[in-house]
Scaffold this active site. Structure first.
Site, PDB file in Angstrom:
ATOM      1  N   GLY B  34      21.794  56.765  76.789  1.00  0.00           N
ATOM      2  CA  GLY B  34      22.811  55.848  77.309  1.00  0.00           C
ATOM      3  C   GLY B  34      23.721  56.589  78.278  1.00  0.00           C
ATOM      4  O   GLY B  34      23.620  57.811  78.448  1.00  0.00           O
ATOM      5  N   LEU B  35      24.603  55.836  78.898  1.00  0.00           N
ATOM      6  CA  LEU B  35      25.515  56.392  79.902  1.00  0.00           C
ATOM      7  C   LEU B  35      26.453  57.437  79.303  1.00  0.00           C
ATOM      8  O   LEU B  35      26.662  57.467  78.085  1.00  0.00           O
ATOM      9  CB  LEU B  35      26.369  55.254  80.492  1.00  0.00           C
ATOM     10  CG  LEU B  35      25.645  54.197  81.322  1.00  0.00           C
ATOM     11  CD1 LEU B  35      26.577  53.023  81.595  1.00  0.00           C
ATOM     12  CD2 LEU B  35      25.135  54.802  82.630  1.00  0.00           C
ATOM     13  N   SER B  36      27.024  58.248  80.149  1.00  0.00           N
ATOM     14  CA  SER B  36      28.090  59.161  79.726  1.00  0.00           C
ATOM     15  C   SER B  36      29.236  58.315  79.179  1.00  0.00           C
ATOM     16  O   SER B  36      29.639  57.338  79.806  1.00  0.00           O
ATOM     17  CB  SER B  36      28.569  59.978  80.942  1.00  0.00           C
ATOM     18  OG  SER B  36      29.655  60.790  80.587  1.00  0.00           O
ATOM     19  N   GLY B  37      29.697  58.642  77.995  1.00  0.00           N
ATOM     20  CA  GLY B  37      30.791  57.872  77.394  1.00  0.00           C
ATOM     21  C   GLY B  37      30.339  56.686  76.562  1.00  0.00           C
ATOM     22  O   GLY B  37      31.160  55.941  76.021  1.00  0.00           O
ATOM     23  N   GLY B  39      28.855  56.849  73.781  1.00  0.00           N
ATOM     24  CA  GLY B  39      29.011  57.152  72.353  1.00  0.00           C
ATOM     25  C   GLY B  39      27.815  57.806  71.694  1.00  0.00           C
ATOM     26  O   GLY B  39      27.769  57.920  70.468  1.00  0.00           O
ATOM     27  N   LYS B  40      26.867  58.298  72.486  1.00  0.00           N
ATOM     28  CA  LYS B  40      25.645  58.904  71.942  1.00  0.00           C
ATOM     29  C   LYS B  40      25.938  60.035  70.962  1.00  0.00           C
ATOM     30  O   LYS B  40      25.443  60.053  69.839  1.00  0.00           O
ATOM     31  CB  LYS B  40      24.793  59.506  73.073  1.00  0.00           C
ATOM     32  CG  LYS B  40      24.297  58.548  74.111  1.00  0.00           C
ATOM     33  CD  LYS B  40      23.535  59.281  75.208  1.00  0.00           C
ATOM     34  CE  LYS B  40      24.348  60.298  75.977  1.00  0.00           C
ATOM     35  NZ  LYS B  40      25.496  59.751  76.728  1.00  0.00           N
ATOM     36  N   SER B 108      19.698  61.309  79.412  1.00  0.00           N
ATOM     37  CA  SER B 108      18.253  61.138  79.657  1.00  0.00           C
ATOM     38  C   SER B 108      17.986  59.836  80.414  1.00  0.00           C
ATOM     39  O   SER B 108      17.382  58.916  79.883  1.00  0.00           O
ATOM     40  CB  SER B 108      17.457  61.200  78.351  1.00  0.00           C
ATOM     41  OG  SER B 108      17.998  60.375  77.335  1.00  0.00           O
TER      42      SER B 108
END
Lengths: 203, 203
Positions: B34-37, B39-40, B108
């Site tokens: 997922g995008l930066s930020g 919550g991964k 990724s």
């Protein structure tokens, strides 16, 4: 506005110490080093077998699971060998952080490369250098993979012990005479050492 | 002649299945993307926290423990990002073989890189793709590390979502709405899924 865009998501952290408690043993790198045919991989797997019987969490890193995967892009030049050992060292430290006893079986002929791995770990004692001491003549006589014969014919360049140096450890944590002892005796020596160091409980 | 030079040293092998039995749970890669930020990393650590409470063996791979170590030689160009994900995939498969549930938290952004990791694992179902679905606006609003602001100013090149694409998974194994849900709800969804899949026992 989204419901939780202002919610602080607290970052949980399970530590190495938490994992060691769960496992009931410490984690460390057992770094087996020695000539091709000195018994590194066989000994590492045999020690793992004994550790498994004792309920320890372990993994073996050796040519079989690293050379075609993580280091599949590397050859056997000096620079590639150095990068190979660096990556293996980094992966080994990830396993140590995960609470796992990681046994590595690579010739790792250069002292400086092994020292660099020792520098990577959190505590110097996490890196246990085990020298598989087996005379070149014995390794060459065994020649399980026929590599020495090919190296003598000049078919393999930079072959450790023949056309490339092996730098013996100066102060290894453990020296195992893999040239003259039975496998079971070698395993016992490693296990005793781990017990002495209190990495694993006595039986 | 040395005593054991003709002795066959039998190669012991502890299998993944042995380890899973010892651990009393299966191993797999939980690949958070997922995008930066989005919550991964926070979600991965929170899921690990819950798995630890349940006695599972886990590890988290994220920028904190990979970017400066194993992948310290790589930058953020497309080619370096691909190599970064390849190495992480290879390390993750080593953990899976060691019986560990490995949670990875990397943007990724490229579908093909994630698919390559899926191809690395022994069984396709060992790779569980978890899409952290959070709108760009929410990620940018959170901007915990101030990276979006810097990217908007043009101070960071190839920033995913701003100046570099994010390719959403087409058939993720799990979609978690990290943009609107509380963390605990997100964790529950992942844990339920792992129970359904019988990777971990029900409580």
């Amino acid at each position: 506005m989204s419901k939780s865009s202002n919610t602080v998501w607290h970052q949980a952290t399970i530590t190495r110490s938490n994992r060691e408690q769960l496992n009931r043993h410490g984690s460390a790198i057992l770094w087996f080093t020695g000539l091709s045919g000195s018994g590194k991989s066989t000994l590492a797997h045999a020690v793992e077998d004994e550790l498994y019987r004792r309920g320890c969490r372990t993994t073996v890193l050796d040519g079989d699971n690293v050379r075609h995967g993580l280091c599949g892009d590397l050859g056997f030049s000096e620079i590639d060998r150095t990068e190979n050992i660096r990556r293996i060292g980094q992966v080994a430290t990830l396993f140590v952080d995960a609470g796992v006893i990681v046994l590595t079986a690579f010739i790792s002929p250069f002292r400086i490369d092994r020292e660099r791995v020792r520098m990577m770990v959190e505590r110097a004692e996490d890196f246990i250098e085990i020298f598989c001491d087996c005379p070149l003549e014995v390794c060459e006589q065994r020649d399980v993979k026929g590599l020495y014969q090919r190296a003598r014919k000049g078919e393999i360049a930079d072959f450790t012990g023949i056309s490339s140096p092996y730098e013996q450890p100066e102060k290894p944590d453990l020296v195992i005479d893999t040239g003259h002892q039975e496998l079971s005796a070698c395993v016992s020596e490693v296990i005793s050492y781990l017990q002495q160091r209190k990495l694993i409980p006595a039986l």
